[in-house]
Design a protein around this motif. Structure first.
Motif, short mmCIF file in Angstrom:
data_model
loop_
_atom_site.label_atom_id
_atom_site.label_comp_id
_atom_site.label_asym_id
_atom_site.label_seq_id
_atom_site.Cartn_x
_atom_site.Cartn_y
_atom_site.Cartn_z
N SER A 8 114.63 48.10 -73.63
CA SER A 8 113.45 46.99 -73.88
C SER A 8 112.96 46.63 -72.60
CB SER A 8 114.22 46.08 -74.64
OG SER A 8 115.39 45.47 -73.92
N GLY A 9 113.59 46.79 -71.44
CA GLY A 9 113.44 45.99 -70.15
C GLY A 9 113.91 44.97 -70.16
N GLY A 10 114.88 44.25 -70.89
CA GLY A 10 115.68 43.17 -70.87
C GLY A 10 116.83 43.42 -69.75
N LEU A 11 117.59 42.34 -69.82
CA LEU A 11 118.53 42.38 -68.77
C LEU A 11 119.68 43.36 -69.16
CD1 LEU A 11 120.60 41.13 -66.71
CD2 LEU A 11 121.69 39.60 -68.53
N ASP A 12 120.12 43.46 -70.39
CA ASP A 12 121.24 44.44 -70.68
C ASP A 12 120.73 45.93 -70.42
OD1 ASP A 12 121.76 42.05 -72.07
OD2 ASP A 12 123.29 43.16 -73.14
N THR A 13 119.67 46.17 -70.97
CA THR A 13 119.22 47.76 -71.00
C THR A 13 118.78 48.24 -69.58
OG1 THR A 13 116.81 47.32 -71.85
CG2 THR A 13 118.58 47.91 -73.34
N SER A 14 118.20 47.25 -68.83
CA SER A 14 117.63 47.41 -67.27
C SER A 14 118.88 47.78 -66.56
CB SER A 14 117.17 45.92 -66.74
OG SER A 14 115.79 45.97 -67.44
N VAL A 15 119.96 46.94 -66.69
CA VAL A 15 121.26 47.28 -65.90
C VAL A 15 121.88 48.54 -66.54
CG1 VAL A 15 123.70 46.60 -65.73
CG2 VAL A 15 121.63 44.82 -65.61
N ILE A 16 121.82 48.88 -67.80
CA ILE A 16 122.20 49.98 -68.40
C ILE A 16 121.54 51.13 -68.03
CG2 ILE A 16 122.48 51.54 -70.46
CD1 ILE A 16 123.15 48.88 -72.16
N LEU A 17 120.16 51.39 -67.70
CA LEU A 17 119.50 52.58 -67.25
C LEU A 17 120.17 52.66 -65.93
CD1 LEU A 17 117.25 54.57 -67.21
CD2 LEU A 17 115.65 52.44 -66.87
N ALA A 48 110.78 50.92 -65.74
CA ALA A 48 111.66 51.84 -66.12
C ALA A 48 111.92 53.01 -65.29
CB ALA A 48 111.38 52.35 -67.83
N ARG A 49 110.75 53.54 -64.77
CA ARG A 49 110.65 54.61 -63.81
C ARG A 49 111.51 54.14 -62.49
NH1 ARG A 49 107.98 59.25 -64.46
NH2 ARG A 49 106.91 59.42 -66.37
N ALA A 50 110.99 52.88 -62.25
CA ALA A 50 111.55 52.20 -60.83
C ALA A 50 113.10 51.92 -60.89
CB ALA A 50 110.94 50.76 -60.56
N THR A 51 113.54 51.98 -62.16
CA THR A 51 115.02 51.74 -62.29
C THR A 51 115.83 52.82 -62.32
OG1 THR A 51 114.37 49.68 -63.64
CG2 THR A 51 116.80 50.13 -63.58
N GLY A 52 115.11 54.09 -62.45
CA GLY A 52 115.70 55.58 -62.35
C GLY A 52 115.58 56.31 -63.62
N ALA A 53 114.71 55.86 -64.65
CA ALA A 53 114.19 56.70 -65.68
C ALA A 53 113.57 57.82 -65.02
CB ALA A 53 113.55 56.28 -66.98
N SER A 54 113.68 59.07 -65.68
CA SER A 54 112.73 60.10 -65.51
C SER A 54 111.53 60.06 -66.17
CB SER A 54 113.67 61.51 -65.78
OG SER A 54 113.56 61.58 -67.23
N ARG A 55 111.54 59.41 -67.26
CA ARG A 55 110.23 59.27 -68.18
C ARG A 55 110.48 58.03 -69.24
NH1 ARG A 55 109.67 63.92 -72.50
NH2 ARG A 55 107.96 62.64 -73.26
N CYS A 56 109.27 57.50 -69.57
CA CYS A 56 109.44 56.41 -70.41
C CYS A 56 108.46 56.56 -71.57
CB CYS A 56 109.17 55.01 -69.81
SG CYS A 56 109.34 53.49 -70.82
N VAL A 57 109.25 56.53 -72.83
CA VAL A 57 108.28 57.00 -74.00
C VAL A 57 108.25 55.81 -74.74
CG1 VAL A 57 108.37 58.16 -76.10
CG2 VAL A 57 109.14 59.41 -74.14
N ILE A 58 106.96 55.23 -75.20
CA ILE A 58 106.93 54.23 -75.97
C ILE A 58 106.18 54.51 -77.06
CG2 ILE A 58 105.69 51.78 -76.01
CD1 ILE A 58 105.77 51.61 -73.04
N SER A 59 106.66 54.38 -78.15
CA SER A 59 106.29 54.65 -79.55
C SER A 59 105.93 53.31 -80.16
CB SER A 59 107.18 55.47 -80.40
OG SER A 59 107.85 56.43 -79.75
N ASP A 60 104.53 53.30 -81.05
CA ASP A 60 104.17 52.53 -81.58
C ASP A 60 104.30 52.57 -83.05
OD1 ASP A 60 102.44 50.35 -82.73
OD2 ASP A 60 100.48 50.92 -81.92
N LEU A 61 105.02 51.67 -83.62
CA LEU A 61 105.98 51.62 -84.80
C LEU A 61 105.70 50.63 -85.52
CD1 LEU A 61 109.52 53.00 -83.95
CD2 LEU A 61 107.52 54.54 -84.36
#
Length: 398
Positions: A8-17, A48-61
């Motif tokens: 989500s880009g929030g605190l928890d998932t940013s650290v988790i990434l 997400a990429r700056a934090t270490g993700a190889s890619r970021c997928v955003i799905s419009d749901l």
């Protein structure tokens, strides 16, 4: 190893990434479900990429979320513990479903989530994963790592240069989608303390809402709201419009202490303007169109349906069973309800339906016009009173 993280880009998932890349030395694909977070998605891929993700997928749901999850729940009239409209709960199964789909597409070995070890979301995500992809490994960092609270995460983020939307002074946990916003943590953990004045984002303070009421017409077809003030809208557009209207008038603020599935009580503050209007309006059409016994039977199932959504059993045979019964009841829930919104309140001004079961000739207090013979009530009351008279006589003998 390849991991798809619900991000989500929030605190928890940013650290988790960041933590996943260090702990598992894995390729992490950040996945974000757009279910109506609005400006929160801005710059998410770059972060997400700056934090270490190889890619970021955003799905419009957004449309799928409202059409296939929110609307079925509204048709069921679901609520948890008579107050919570299940805004966070109902989004989790869809987020997990798309996460599994992405994991299949990229050939991932595991899926990960940011739900805490004390919350309901860990259960919701993992029950969905179990139902949809029992072969995938599930990683729940909050149950593995050394961090003990949000203060630890904030310090970790600062040390690693990860920008996060919270501080030690305002450590609120927020979840937003088209249906609602929830707030937890920080000062909110004291159920005696009122929510801070600047907390709310969707709704105005009812005391500061417009001094003039607003009248809104909602058109329903088979239990779904399809138009507002005569304008046809998609499901997501209906909810967006009602959020704006309701928010303007301070509709839908809820402050509750609820019983979590994992066994503890927690205090949550919610904003659900559009959902509150939608559920209220839907009920008004049902009062016209549902047979008494169908309505009462359906209502007797509401606590169970609400629990299933809250606990995370969306993809369960029992929820699907109840949903089938709900759909049968909604075939003729069609018509228009007129509502008045004023300073945090909702009032019904009128309702009409081509399938209305309300007949003035039957309900009138004026002279009988042949549709109903009051004398028939004599035998009806005698039969209803039979067991009461029998019991009273037996008690007199004692």
């Amino acid at each position: 190893m390849k991991i798809v993280l619900a991000y989500s880009g929030g605190l928890d998932t940013s650290v988790i990434l960041k933590w996943l890349t260090e702990k598992y030395h894995a390729e992490v694909i950040a996945y974000c479900a757009d279910v109506g977070q609005a400006e929160e998605l801005s710059g998410l891929e770059e972060k997400a990429r700056a934090t270490g993700a190889s890619r970021c997928v955003i799905s419009d749901l957004r449309e799928e979320f409202v059409r296939d999850y929110v609307f079925p729940m509204i048709r069921a009239g679901a609520v948890y513990e008579d107050q919570y409209l299940l805004g966070t709960s109902i989004a989790r199964p869809l987020i997990a479903k798309r996460q599994v789909e992405i994991a299949r597409e990229v050939g991932a070995d595991a899926v990960a989530h940011g739900a805490t070890g004390k919350g309901n979301d860990q259960v919701r995500f993992e029950l969905a994963f179990a139902a949809l992809a029992p072969d995938l490994q599930v990683i729940a960092p909050w149950r593995e790592w050394e961090f003990t609270g949000r203060a630890d995460l904030i310090r970790y983020a600062e040390e690693h240069g990860i920008p996060v939307p919270v501080t030690l002074a305002k450590p609120y946990s927020m979840d937003r989608n088209l249906f609602h916003i929830s707030y937890e943590s920080g000062v909110l953990e004291d159920p005696w303390q009122p929510p801070p004045a600047g907390l709310f984002r969707l709704t105005s303070d009812p005391e500061e809402a417009p001094d003039e009421a607003e009248i809104v017409d909602l058109d329903f077809e088979a239990g779904n709201c399809v138009a507002i003030n005569g304008q046809s809208l998609s499901p997501a557009a209906v909810l967006s419009a009602l959020n704006e209207i309701g928010g303007r008038h301070g509709i839908g603020r809820v402050d509750i202490v609820e019983n979590r599935f994992v066994g503890m009580k927690s205090r949550g503050v919610y904003e659900c303007p559009g959902g509150t209007i939608l559920r209220f309006g839907h009920r008004q059409i049902e009062t016209l169109t549902l047979d008494r016994e169908v309505l009462h039977l359906r209502d007797s199932l509401l606590p169970r349906y609400g629990e299933l959504v809250y606990y995370g059993f969306w993809f369960s045979p029992e929820r699907e069973f109840l949903q089938a019964a709900v759909e049968q009841s909604q075939k003729f829930v069609t018509g228009t309800v007129r509502l008045k919104l004023f300073k945090g309140t909702l009032q019904t001004l009128g309702r009409r339906s081509p399938h209305s079961l309300y007949h003035p000739k039957l309900a009138t207090m004026e002279a009988d016009q042949g549709a109903y013979d009051p004398r028939d009530a004599t035998g009806f009351i005698r039969l209803q009173a039979l067991r009461l008279r029998t019991l009273a006589r037996q008690q007199q003998r004692r």
